[in-house]
Write a protein that holds these residues in place. Structure first.
Motif, PDB file in Angstrom:
ATOM      1  N   LEU A 185       0.833  -1.208   0.000  1.00 29.16           N
ATOM      2  CA  LEU A 185       0.000   0.000   0.000  1.00 29.16           C
ATOM      3  C   LEU A 185       0.864   1.253   0.000  1.00 29.16           C
ATOM      4  N   HIS A 186       1.927   1.236   0.798  1.00 29.71           N
ATOM      5  CA  HIS A 186       2.846   2.380   0.805  1.00 29.71           C
ATOM      6  C   HIS A 186       3.489   2.570  -0.568  1.00 29.71           C
ATOM      7  N   SER A 187       3.847   1.454  -1.211  1.00 25.57           N
ATOM      8  CA  SER A 187       4.477   1.560  -2.531  1.00 25.57           C
ATOM      9  C   SER A 187       3.522   2.127  -3.569  1.00 25.57           C
ATOM     10  N   ARG A 188       2.206   1.943  -3.355  1.00 27.93           N
ATOM     11  CA  ARG A 188       1.210   2.496  -4.268  1.00 27.93           C
ATOM     12  C   ARG A 188       0.905   3.955  -3.963  1.00 27.93           C
ATOM     13  N   GLY A 189       1.538   4.467  -2.904  1.00 27.74           N
ATOM     14  CA  GLY A 189       1.374   5.875  -2.583  1.00 27.74           C
ATOM     15  C   GLY A 189       0.364   6.183  -1.507  1.00 27.74           C
ATOM     16  N   PHE A 190      -0.203   5.158  -0.870  1.00 25.35           N
ATOM     17  CA  PHE A 190      -1.199   5.412   0.164  1.00 25.35           C
ATOM     18  C   PHE A 190      -0.513   5.746   1.485  1.00 25.35           C
ATOM     19  N   THR A 191      -1.003   6.776   2.141  1.00 24.59           N
ATOM     20  CA  THR A 191      -0.404   7.241   3.387  1.00 24.59           C
ATOM     21  C   THR A 191      -0.995   6.498   4.576  1.00 24.59           C
ATOM     22  N   ASP A 192      -0.291   6.582   5.693  1.00 26.69           N
ATOM     23  CA  ASP A 192      -0.813   5.975   6.921  1.00 26.69           C
ATOM     24  C   ASP A 192      -2.128   6.625   7.334  1.00 26.69           C
ATOM     25  N   ALA A 193      -2.264   7.927   7.061  1.00 25.08           N
ATOM     26  CA  ALA A 193      -3.509   8.625   7.419  1.00 25.08           C
ATOM     27  C   ALA A 193      -4.688   8.048   6.644  1.00 25.08           C
ATOM     28  N   THR A 194      -4.499   7.765   5.356  1.00 24.87           N
ATOM     29  CA  THR A 194      -5.570   7.166   4.555  1.00 24.87           C
ATOM     30  C   THR A 194      -5.866   5.755   5.024  1.00 24.87           C
ATOM     31  N   ILE A 195      -4.839   4.990   5.289  1.00 23.86           N
ATOM     32  CA  ILE A 195      -5.019   3.612   5.761  1.00 23.86           C
ATOM     33  C   ILE A 195      -5.798   3.594   7.073  1.00 23.86           C
ATOM     34  N   GLU A 196      -5.504   4.569   7.944  1.00 22.75           N
ATOM     35  CA  GLU A 196      -6.187   4.645   9.237  1.00 22.75           C
ATOM     36  C   GLU A 196      -7.617   5.144   9.080  1.00 22.75           C
ATOM     37  N   SER A 197      -7.809   6.230   8.333  1.00 27.58           N
ATOM     38  CA  SER A 197      -9.149   6.824   8.219  1.00 27.58           C
ATOM     39  C   SER A 197     -10.127   5.882   7.513  1.00 27.58           C
ATOM     40  N   GLN A 198      -9.629   5.117   6.543  1.00 29.78           N
ATOM     41  CA  GLN A 198     -10.505   4.190   5.821  1.00 29.78           C
ATOM     42  C   GLN A 198     -10.505   2.788   6.428  1.00 29.78           C
ATOM     43  N   ARG A 199      -9.717   2.601   7.501  1.00 27.48           N
ATOM     44  CA  ARG A 199      -9.673   1.332   8.236  1.00 27.48           C
ATOM     45  C   ARG A 199      -9.354   0.160   7.303  1.00 27.48           C
ATOM     46  N   LEU A 200      -8.389   0.354   6.410  1.00 26.99           N
ATOM     47  CA  LEU A 200      -7.968  -0.738   5.542  1.00 26.99           C
ATOM     48  C   LEU A 200      -7.381  -1.859   6.386  1.00 26.99           C
ATOM     49  N   GLY A 201      -7.417  -3.072   5.871  1.00 29.46           N
ATOM     50  CA  GLY A 201      -6.959  -4.210   6.659  1.00 29.46           C
ATOM     51  C   GLY A 201      -6.276  -5.270   5.820  1.00 29.46           C
ATOM     52  N   TRP A 202      -5.860  -6.317   6.485  1.00 31.67           N
ATOM     53  CA  TRP A 202      -5.264  -7.473   5.825  1.00 31.67           C
ATOM     54  C   TRP A 202      -5.869  -8.743   6.402  1.00 31.67           C
ATOM     55  N   ALA A 203      -6.421  -9.569   5.502  1.00 29.36           N
ATOM     56  CA  ALA A 203      -6.947 -10.870   5.915  1.00 29.36           C
ATOM     57  C   ALA A 203      -5.832 -11.894   5.773  1.00 29.36           C
ATOM     58  N   PRO A 204      -5.354 -12.454   6.875  1.00 34.79           N
ATOM     59  CA  PRO A 204      -4.229 -13.397   6.787  1.00 34.79           C
ATOM     60  C   PRO A 204      -4.627 -14.662   6.038  1.00 34.79           C
ATOM     61  N   GLU A 205      -3.606 -15.373   5.561  1.00 43.53           N
ATOM     62  CA  GLU A 205      -3.859 -16.604   4.809  1.00 43.53           C
ATOM     63  C   GLU A 205      -4.145 -17.735   5.788  1.00 43.53           C
ATOM     64  N   SER A 206      -5.349 -17.662   6.334  1.00 42.11           N
ATOM     65  CA  SER A 206      -5.773 -18.644   7.340  1.00 42.11           C
ATOM     66  C   SER A 206      -7.220 -19.011   7.056  1.00 42.11           C
ATOM     67  N   TRP A 207      -7.556 -20.264   7.330  1.00 44.57           N
ATOM     68  CA  TRP A 207      -8.923 -20.716   7.055  1.00 44.57           C
ATOM     69  C   TRP A 207      -9.940 -20.182   8.060  1.00 44.57           C
ATOM     70  N   ASP A 208      -9.493 -19.822   9.274  1.00 47.73           N
ATOM     71  CA  ASP A 208     -10.490 -19.461  10.288  1.00 47.73           C
ATOM     72  C   ASP A 208      -9.995 -18.438  11.309  1.00 47.73           C
ATOM     73  N   ALA A 209      -8.935 -17.671  10.995  1.00 52.03           N
ATOM     74  CA  ALA A 209      -8.388 -16.729  11.975  1.00 52.03           C
ATOM     75  C   ALA A 209      -9.410 -15.664  12.363  1.00 52.03           C
ATOM     76  N   CYS A 210     -10.096 -15.100  11.387  1.00 49.58           N
ATOM     77  CA  CYS A 210     -11.059 -14.027  11.684  1.00 49.58           C
ATOM     78  C   CYS A 210     -12.269 -14.571  12.429  1.00 49.58           C
ATOM     79  N   SER A 211     -12.843 -15.657  11.947  1.00 41.86           N
ATOM     80  CA  SER A 211     -14.052 -16.181  12.587  1.00 41.86           C
ATOM     81  C   SER A 211     -13.774 -16.630  14.018  1.00 41.86           C
ATOM     82  N   LYS A 212     -12.608 -17.188  14.263  1.00 40.40           N
ATOM     83  CA  LYS A 212     -12.266 -17.594  15.631  1.00 40.40           C
ATOM     84  C   LYS A 212     -12.120 -16.371  16.534  1.00 40.40           C
ATOM     85  N   ALA A 213     -11.463 -15.325  16.025  1.00 43.03           N
ATOM     86  CA  ALA A 213     -11.272 -14.113  16.825  1.00 43.03           C
ATOM     87  C   ALA A 213     -12.606 -13.462  17.150  1.00 43.03           C
TER      88      ALA A 213
END
Length: 689
Positions: A185-213
């Motif tokens: 995202l940084h390489s594409r020019g997106f700032t930390d402020a944009t990442i924070e304000s839009q609450r961008l995220g990363w879904a890890p390569e896991s079958w059930d990490a989000c649902s378990k959390a």
């Protein structure tokens, strides 16, 4: 009970004046629906309410105002009205009148009046919501049992989805698993402020990490996780797995900012491997998410679209996000899909011009592209209607070859700005497409190009515009203008308006715009009340100017009166905190229930931007109309009382009423002059934008 998403007309009236039977000049300006903004009033006994529908109007339709009032006041029939002694002030001569044709009551002694809701509110000292509950029970109207349960369920689903947003955002910004995505995202020019304000995220390569959390920290059930599209059933009773894996997450919100779904994008390295599924993945259809009715960043873009009147459409999340980061805030994304009627209707709530900055295919044959011919047909159809959404222009943004919008916005913002400000009109684009698709050196190629552009030219209704584009097509294709005109006269090749076999048409856009039955909500208030409240919602600072002059007596419906109370209370709270009145919310958070639904329905009909000066003029005009309505009621009452007193040979009463009539006539003349002044002021100001 229907809930409507976010903010019809915002154009001021063009005022005229004409003399009535009494010789008084009265303004009769037309609103954008062609209806008189201040029509000559009907006789006192003949005014009728709009057809009842929706919860508030449904209660009104089931309960006669005379029956509700008659439980408290002893009423006597008097022609087409009922009379009695006012329960709100002491009087010996009846001045309290119930008019069934208006669904209203009015005391011409103390000035109180309104509908069945205001009567119960006054009588029992209740807020509108409690009066509605009481009267709905009496009418046998079930208000909220199902809708409240559904509201609770949807709120819970949004809570689960917000939990997922927080989980994915934390992984992206604080965990080693998210570092590759963050670096990308940084390489594409997106700032930390944009990442924070839009609450961008990363879904890890896991079958059930989000649902378990979410199950552990938010108590999310498997049914809830599936209902919001976070999990996919494995089948065969083997449970479920997370839908989003190894993807950058883009939260998707509706026009009011509520979370509805997620979008996921693969990193380039995973996309190149080809074993992680499609490059882009949206939430599946859920009770919260309907892709055909959704535009990414519409919640952030709508103020800029309102202000400038133009919406810019791009395809992807990153295109829209980079535009907003760079200050181009009127940009939304269709998330890789062709434009739908519901998306057009959504945009037309806020602006009247659509500029397309993504893959546009003249024939509409390419997957993911939008047919410009189809879009032109939509423009033509809407331009010929007087109701529903109105689209005045469509343009195509021409970007440097091989460049995506986010690249141009980031690296060449001036090029982007110029391209958006001067888009290619859709007809010019279609002429160029028809010419480029054929070999114009060949006679057969020129004929095929003429045949291709012929239906487009025929669709243009304005003869001046049609002739101009016919000349332009002749020049581009290399034929004589008379050849184009002769081809247009020959039958064949055209598609009649409204018969599009594609995804979109004027009828479908209008149907999409009215989905949610906005009209049923507006049926609970009168037209001038709705007009005035909508303008006051659009201009928070104007509420201060109107605070003391808009009294309860001007609003005949309890719902309209209660919404004005809520706006005024929010204004007072803003003043107490020392905050700027102009920065106040259009719909304050404290306005809830039926009042909020009304406010949302009023905003949902907006389509045209308008200056603050025009809003101020419109507010003055509609307030004067309400004042005129109330004054006309009093004059009609005085005339009927005089006739009754004359029949009873009550000379003293006749003399008293005649004096009241003269005072009312004098007030009416003053009001007429104020209305005429407002009309002259409007006519002298010129354009609206």
């Amino acid at each position: 009970m229907v809930s409507v998403g976010e903010p019809s007309w915002a154009r001021p009236a063009a005022w005229l004046t004409e003399g009535g039977a009494d010789g008084i000049l009265r303004p009769t300006g037309l609103d954008t629906h062609g209806q008189p903004l201040c029509p000559p009033p009907k006789p006192f006994e003949e005014v009728s309410q709009p057809m009842a529908s929706g919860s508030v109007a449904e209660v009104k339709s089931r309960l006669a105002v005379a029956d509700v009032v008659g439980e408290t006041v002893q009423l006597k029939k008097a022609g087409s009205t009922f009379k009695g002694l006012c329960p709100f002030h002491g009087e010996k001569t009846p001045s309290f009148v119930v008019t069934p044709a208006r669904d209203s009551w009015k005391c011409f002694g103390c000035g109180k009046g309104g509908d069945i809701f205001t009567f119960v509110m006054e009588r029992d000292n209740l807020p509108f919501g409690e009066a509605l509950t009481l009267l709905a029970a009496k009418a046998g109207v079930v208000l909220d049992e199902r809708s409240r349960a559904e509201d609770v369920r949807r709120a819970r689903l949004r809570e689960v989805l917000e939990g997922a947003v927080s989980f994915y955002h934390a992984i992206l910004t604080t965990h080693d698993l998210g570092k590759p995505a963050l670096d990308y995202l940084h390489s594409r020019g997106f700032t930390d402020a944009t990442i924070e304000s839009q609450r961008l995220g990363w879904a890890p390569e896991s079958w059930d990490a989000c649902s378990k959390a979410l199950a552990a920290k938010r108590g999310a059930t498997p049914e809830e996780l599936e209902a919001v599209g976070l999990t996919t059933d494995r089948g065969g009773g083997r449970g479920a797995y997370d839908r989003f894996r190894a993807r950058i997450i883009f939260p998707i919100r509706d026009a009011s900012g509520k979370i509805t779904g997620l979008g996921g994008r693969l990193l380039p390295v995973d996309d190149a491997r080809g074993d992680h599924g499609p490059k882009y993945l949206n939430s599946a259809a859920t009770p919260l998410f309907d892709k055909s009715r959704t535009l990414y960043l519409i919640d952030k873009a709508k103020p800029a679209i309102r202000k400038g009147g133009t919406a810019v459409l791009v395809e992807g999340y990153t295109d829209a996000l980079m535009a907003h980061q760079s200050g181009f805030e009127n940009v939304v994304a269709s998330m890789g899909t062709a434009l739908t009627p519901a998306q057009v209707a959504l945009l037309l709530r806020y602006g009247s011009k659509i500029v397309l900055a993504y893959d546009v295919d003249a024939a509409g044959a390419k997957a993911g592209a939008f047919g410009a011919t189809e879009l032109l047909r939509l423009v033509t159809e809407l331009a010929g209607t007087t109701d529903g959404p109105s689209l005045v222009d469509v343009g195509i943004v021409k970007l440097p070859d091989g460049k995506d919008p986010d690249e141009v916005v980031r690296d060449q913002p001036d090029v982007w700005r110029a391209a958006v400000e001067r888009p290619i009109p859709v007809v010019e684009y279609l002429i160029e497409e028809a010419a480029a698709a054929h070999d114009l050196r060949d006679l057969g190629g020129r004929k095929r190009a003429v045949d291709a552009i012929k239906p487009t030219l025929r669709a243009l209704r304005d003869p001046v515009i049609r002739d101009g584009y016919a000349a332009a097509a002749a020049r581009r294709i290399g034929v004589d203008e008379s050849t184009i005109r002769e081809a247009m006269r020959r039958p064949g090749g055209e598609v009649a308006p409204g018969t599009s076999d594609g995804r979109i048409s004027a009828d479908r856009v209008r149907a999409a715009d009215l989905e949610g039955d906005i009209s049923s909500i507006l049926a609970g208030v009168s037209a001038p009340e709705a007009e005035l409240l909508r303008l006051l919602i659009l201009a928070p600072a104007e509420r201060l100017r109107m605070r003391d002059s808009l009294g309860d007596e001007l609003f005949s419906s309890g719902l309209a009166r209660s919404l004005w109370h809520g706006l005024r209370a929010a204004l007072d709270a803003t003043i107490e905190t020392g905050a700027s009145v102009a920065s106040g919310e259009q719909i304050p958070a404290a306005v809830q229930g039926e009042e909020r639904r009304l406010a949302q329905a009023l905003l949902a009909r907006e389509s045209q931007p308008v200056s603050l000066e025009r809003l101020r003029i419109g507010i003055d005009q509609t307030a004067l109309r309400l004042e005129a309505d109330r004054l006309e009621e009093a004059m009609a009452w005085a005339r009927s009382e005089i006739a009754e007193a004359e029949r009873a040979a009550d000379v003293a009463r006749v003399r008293e009423l005649m004096e009241q009539g003269r005072e009312l006539s004098s007030k009416r003349k003053v009001l007429d002059r104020r209305l005429m002044a407002a009309g002259v002021m409007t006519a002298g100001k010129g354009g609206t934008r």
